[in-house]
Scaffold this motif. Structure first.
Motif, PDB file in Angstrom:
ATOM      1  N   TYR A 121     -91.437 -62.137   9.983  1.00  0.00           N
ATOM      2  CA  TYR A 121     -92.101 -62.423   8.715  1.00  0.00           C
ATOM      3  C   TYR A 121     -91.492 -61.545   7.625  1.00  0.00           C
ATOM      4  O   TYR A 121     -90.759 -60.583   7.900  1.00  0.00           O
ATOM      5  CB  TYR A 121     -93.612 -62.187   8.812  1.00  0.00           C
ATOM      6  N   TYR A 122     -91.789 -61.901   6.388  1.00  0.00           N
ATOM      7  CA  TYR A 122     -91.400 -61.079   5.249  1.00  0.00           C
ATOM      8  C   TYR A 122     -92.590 -60.227   4.814  1.00  0.00           C
ATOM      9  O   TYR A 122     -93.750 -60.570   5.063  1.00  0.00           O
ATOM     10  CB  TYR A 122     -90.987 -61.945   4.056  1.00  0.00           C
ATOM     11  N   VAL A 123     -92.279 -59.131   4.117  1.00  0.00           N
ATOM     12  CA  VAL A 123     -93.287 -58.400   3.355  1.00  0.00           C
ATOM     13  C   VAL A 123     -92.908 -58.566   1.888  1.00  0.00           C
ATOM     14  O   VAL A 123     -91.757 -58.303   1.511  1.00  0.00           O
ATOM     15  CB  VAL A 123     -93.333 -56.906   3.738  1.00  0.00           C
ATOM     16  N   ASP A 124     -93.855 -59.050   1.071  1.00  0.00           N
ATOM     17  CA  ASP A 124     -93.522 -59.310  -0.329  1.00  0.00           C
ATOM     18  C   ASP A 124     -93.741 -58.064  -1.182  1.00  0.00           C
ATOM     19  O   ASP A 124     -94.191 -57.022  -0.703  1.00  0.00           O
ATOM     20  CB  ASP A 124     -94.301 -60.517  -0.865  1.00  0.00           C
ATOM     21  N   GLU A 125     -93.431 -58.165  -2.471  1.00  0.00           N
ATOM     22  CA  GLU A 125     -93.474 -56.997  -3.343  1.00  0.00           C
ATOM     23  C   GLU A 125     -94.892 -56.540  -3.663  1.00  0.00           C
ATOM     24  O   GLU A 125     -95.077 -55.487  -4.272  1.00  0.00           O
ATOM     25  CB  GLU A 125     -92.710 -57.270  -4.643  1.00  0.00           C
ATOM     26  N   GLN A 126     -95.896 -57.302  -3.218  1.00  0.00           N
ATOM     27  CA  GLN A 126     -97.288 -56.884  -3.361  1.00  0.00           C
ATOM     28  C   GLN A 126     -97.829 -56.260  -2.071  1.00  0.00           C
ATOM     29  O   GLN A 126     -98.995 -55.867  -2.014  1.00  0.00           O
ATOM     30  CB  GLN A 126     -98.160 -58.085  -3.750  1.00  0.00           C
ATOM     31  N   GLY A 127     -96.990 -56.196  -1.033  1.00  0.00           N
ATOM     32  CA  GLY A 127     -97.416 -55.598   0.225  1.00  0.00           C
ATOM     33  C   GLY A 127     -98.120 -56.551   1.166  1.00  0.00           C
ATOM     34  O   GLY A 127     -98.838 -56.123   2.071  1.00  0.00           O
ATOM     35  N   LYS A 149     -98.323 -54.773  12.187  1.00  0.00           N
ATOM     36  CA  LYS A 149     -98.340 -55.408  10.870  1.00  0.00           C
ATOM     37  C   LYS A 149     -98.996 -54.515   9.819  1.00  0.00           C
ATOM     38  O   LYS A 149     -98.583 -54.505   8.656  1.00  0.00           O
ATOM     39  CB  LYS A 149     -99.040 -56.764  10.943  1.00  0.00           C
ATOM     40  N   THR A 150    -100.004 -53.738  10.220  1.00  0.00           N
ATOM     41  CA  THR A 150    -100.640 -52.832   9.255  1.00  0.00           C
ATOM     42  C   THR A 150     -99.657 -51.764   8.782  1.00  0.00           C
ATOM     43  O   THR A 150     -99.672 -51.376   7.610  1.00  0.00           O
ATOM     44  CB  THR A 150    -101.874 -52.157   9.873  1.00  0.00           C
ATOM     45  N   PHE A 151     -98.792 -51.293   9.685  1.00  0.00           N
ATOM     46  CA  PHE A 151     -97.773 -50.314   9.302  1.00  0.00           C
ATOM     47  C   PHE A 151     -96.728 -50.963   8.395  1.00  0.00           C
ATOM     48  O   PHE A 151     -96.274 -50.365   7.413  1.00  0.00           O
ATOM     49  CB  PHE A 151     -97.108 -49.740  10.558  1.00  0.00           C
ATOM     50  N   ALA A 152     -96.367 -52.212   8.715  1.00  0.00           N
ATOM     51  CA  ALA A 152     -95.365 -52.923   7.915  1.00  0.00           C
ATOM     52  C   ALA A 152     -95.835 -53.138   6.484  1.00  0.00           C
ATOM     53  O   ALA A 152     -95.037 -53.091   5.544  1.00  0.00           O
ATOM     54  CB  ALA A 152     -95.032 -54.266   8.561  1.00  0.00           C
ATOM     55  N   THR A 153     -97.133 -53.379   6.299  1.00  0.00           N
ATOM     56  CA  THR A 153     -97.652 -53.700   4.965  1.00  0.00           C
ATOM     57  C   THR A 153     -98.228 -52.479   4.238  1.00  0.00           C
ATOM     58  O   THR A 153     -98.801 -52.633   3.156  1.00  0.00           O
ATOM     59  CB  THR A 153     -98.739 -54.790   5.067  1.00  0.00           C
ATOM     60  N   THR A 154     -98.068 -51.295   4.825  1.00  0.00           N
ATOM     61  CA  THR A 154     -98.541 -50.074   4.150  1.00  0.00           C
ATOM     62  C   THR A 154     -97.385 -49.077   4.015  1.00  0.00           C
ATOM     63  O   THR A 154     -96.654 -49.096   3.031  1.00  0.00           O
ATOM     64  CB  THR A 154     -99.729 -49.448   4.906  1.00  0.00           C
TER      65      THR A 154
END
Length: 242
Positions: A121-127, A149-154
């Protein structure tokens, strides 16, 4: 009476104009939607969603407006459904005087690609995590390893934002490997060595030290002298020779 006549005429004229406008608007709202136009403002930069995708989405959601009375079309519902589709950052939907429904779309901007636990998946510029597309692949740093995923988005997202905002690092860092203890190893595009960052604590200072190393040491010793550049320890760069 003669003085009142112009006033009466003016009042009658204004009432006529107002009545005509209301009548035209009423008739306009009784008209049905003749078609849908879709404008994807950043389609030249990325292609996560197309006009065909939007039309298919509206049809499957029973929101396709063609042949529906304009007064019965809820543009807010259409906007909400398009946002829920995934790759859209914002959208604006409105009805035109000619009986069309116009949809403007701005897509999300990915800044990191993640491969972990059998998914991508991607992580976008809004997290936020966003799905990949079969028709478009963004040229981005890739993160792999043991990544929740929580680590990826934080935490990892914050590091990706740093790379994204610095053209040099965004072009230089090709891969981010995450160990089970969340320590980070970087694989650069240029140079036959690895960069051990350690934890992401104080990563901005570590990357500043690395940039100085690139500017001052690499030109003297070359790109192939070291196997590992270790930034784990505060205010230190420990290099392992090949």
């Amino acid at each position: 009476m003669k003085k009142l006549l112009p006033v009466i005429v003016a009042v009658v004229f204004v009432c006529y104009i107002v009545f005509s406008i209301l009548l035209v608007n009423e008739k306009g709202m009784d008209a049905v939607c003749r078609g849908v136009t879709v404008e994807i403002k950043d389609s030249a930069d990325r292609n996560f969603i197309t006009r065909r995708d939007v039309i298919r989405l509206l049809r499957s959601s029973n929101l396709y407006p063609v042949d529906t009375p304009l007064r019965a079309i809820n543009t807010a519902h259409i906007e909400r459904r398009i946002i829920e589709s995934g790759p859209v950052e914002r959208t604006k939907v409105y009805k035109t005087p000619s009986g069309m429904v116009h949809i403007e779309i701005t897509q999300k901007t990915p800044i990191l690609r993640v491969f972990a636990d059998g998914e991508s998946y991607y992580v976008d510029e809004q997290g936020h995590a966003m799905a990949v597309s079969s028709r478009y692949a963004a040229y981005l740093p890739v993160a792999c390893g043991k990544i929740e995923k929580t680590f990826a988005t934080t935490d990892l997202y914050k590091f990706a934002v740093f790379l994204h905002k610095h053209d040099f690092w965004n072009n230089q860092i090709e891969q981010i490997f995450v160990y089970p203890n969340k320590e980070i190893e970087l694989i650069p595009r240029v140079g036959d060595f690895r960069i051990f960052l350690g934890s992401l604590d104080g990563f901005e200072e570590k990357m500043d030290h690395l940039q100085l190393f690139y500017e001052q040491a690499i030109p003297k010793v070359g790109w192939d002298k070291y196997e590992m550049i270790n930034l784990k320890y505060k205010n230190q760069i420990v290099c392992t020779k090949k």
